[in-house]
Design a protein around this motif. Structure first.
Motif: not given
Length: 390
Positions: A42, A49, A225, A343, A346, A349-350
């Motif tokens: 992270a 990020t 990704w 955003l 993220l 990924g969520f």
């Protein structure tokens, strides 16, 4: 072309080449950085990020700097701060790593906003051509840095710290080439920004901002990704990386050619919509048949994404009536755009985590692309954003 003109173009192009290496050069060295500094996954991901967030948050500084010292000197200052940032982050400790990265990204944010206005100011009759040069140099800088940092590390025997410091060299060289222009420039108020409260009242501003933000989101999602998607589909890691390199390489040529063609027309609607459709086809290929001719999906995706990015910046340069208005529009569109873009990875990924696969994230991406095409339809229509309608 005179020597002065050649120096102007060379300095401009080399400045554009410096707008992504400080960011794109992190990923190939991330494992080594995390081990050396003692970061968690992270914490390692937070480096990029932080930089992308800075691209959005600090863009509004540009109109203030342009009013004080002029656009040319603002660009020179940005190059010097990039050099300082990439050197600083390789010194010692996690706090300095994040601070140096944020410093470099802040300079890039200011330069991102400055460049369309520089095009309008110095190349008013060649906005389409020089926008193409600018965007293709940005894309090429990202591709070259991500491809060369590891070979340079091996060839020199440096650690990641030394390689990071080497990224200051092209920034300093660009500053040297741009110095004569900066010395001639004046901070006399001719580039004074339009008040933001009047900028945001224009519908044109928000059409362009939506286009910039949505195309940035769909780009950064794939940048973050795409290799993982292909690895989970069964492709070896090195081949997945080659596919990402292919789509980035395609963007270099596309981002040079498309603004030249689109800038000759009063409306850019057909180009913006076409670019969005091609990007959607690339997403569909990855969703429905990732292992069937994957190189074709990467070419289609690269053409669509490269054209979308170039067209967003071309429209930012074309719509306003003067460089000051370009600076104001660019500050709003790019600041909001990069915050939205940050955003995207993220969110994907969520969605991957909660759904257990890539179908839901990619379908969501197609929905975002539909909104991007709609925004492009409105942003691509002829309009003049100037004193009368700000």
């Amino acid at each position: 072309m005179s020597f002065r003109s050649a120096l102007l173009v060379a300095g401009f192009a080399l400045a554009a080449l410096n707008l992504r290496p400080a960011i794109a050069g992190v990923s190939p060295l991330l494992g080594e950085i995390m081990t050396d500094v003692g970061l968690s996954p992270a914490g390692g991901g937070a480096i990029t990020t932080v930089m992308v967030v800075c691209l959005g948050v600090f863009g509004p500084l540009t109109p203030l700097l342009a009013r004080r010292i002029g656009l040319d000197r603002t660009l020179l200052a940005g190059l010097l701060v990039i050099a300082a940032g990439v050197t600083l982050r390789g010194t010692d400790g996690a706090p300095v790593l994040y601070l140096g990265s944020a410093l470099a990204a802040t300079a890039i944010a200011v330069m991102n906003v400055s460049m369309p206005a520089i095009v309008k100011q110095h190349f008013p009759t060649r906005v389409n051509l020089m926008t193409g040069v600018y965007v293709s140099c940005v894309v090429a800088g990202a591709a070259l840095s991500s491809a060369l940092v590891v070979p340079v590390e091996h060839a020199t025997g440096f650690t990641w710290r030394g390689v990071s410091a080497l990224l200051a060299v092209p920034a300093l060289l660009a500053a040297l080439l741009w110095l004569p222009q900066a010395l001639r420039g004046r901070g006399d108020g001719q580039n004074a920004p339009r008040p933001f409260r009047t900028v945001v009242r224009s519908r044109v501003t928000w059409y362009v901002t939506a286009l910039m933000g949505l195309q940035s989101l769909t780009f950064y999602v794939m940048l973050a990704w795409l290799p993982t998607i292909y690895q989970e589909a069964g492709l070896p890691a090195d081949q997945a990386g080659y596919l990402l390199s292919l789509t980035n390489l395609v963007q270099v040529g596309t981002s040079l050619a498309v603004p030249v063609l689109a800038g000759r027309r009063a409306t850019q609607v057909s180009y913006v919509v076409g670019a969005g459709v091609l990007t959607a086809l690339g997403y569909l290929g990855v969703l429905l048949a990732p292992m069937t001719v994957p190189w074709l999906w990467m070419i289609v995706l690269g053409v669509g994404q490269g054209a979308s990015f170039a067209l967003a910046l071309l429209i930012i340069a074309l719509r306003p009536a003067d460089p000051a208005a370009v600076t104001a529009l660019s500050a709003v569109a790019q600041s909001v755009g990069y915050v939205v873009a940050a955003l995207g990875p993220l969110l994907f990924g969520f969605l991957r985590q909660v759904s257990g696969g890539w179908t839901t994230p990619l379908v969501t991406g197609l929905g975002v692309l539909a909104l991007q095409i709609l925004a492009g339809w409105f942003a691509g229509r002829p309009a003049t954003l100037g004193k009368a309608n700000l």
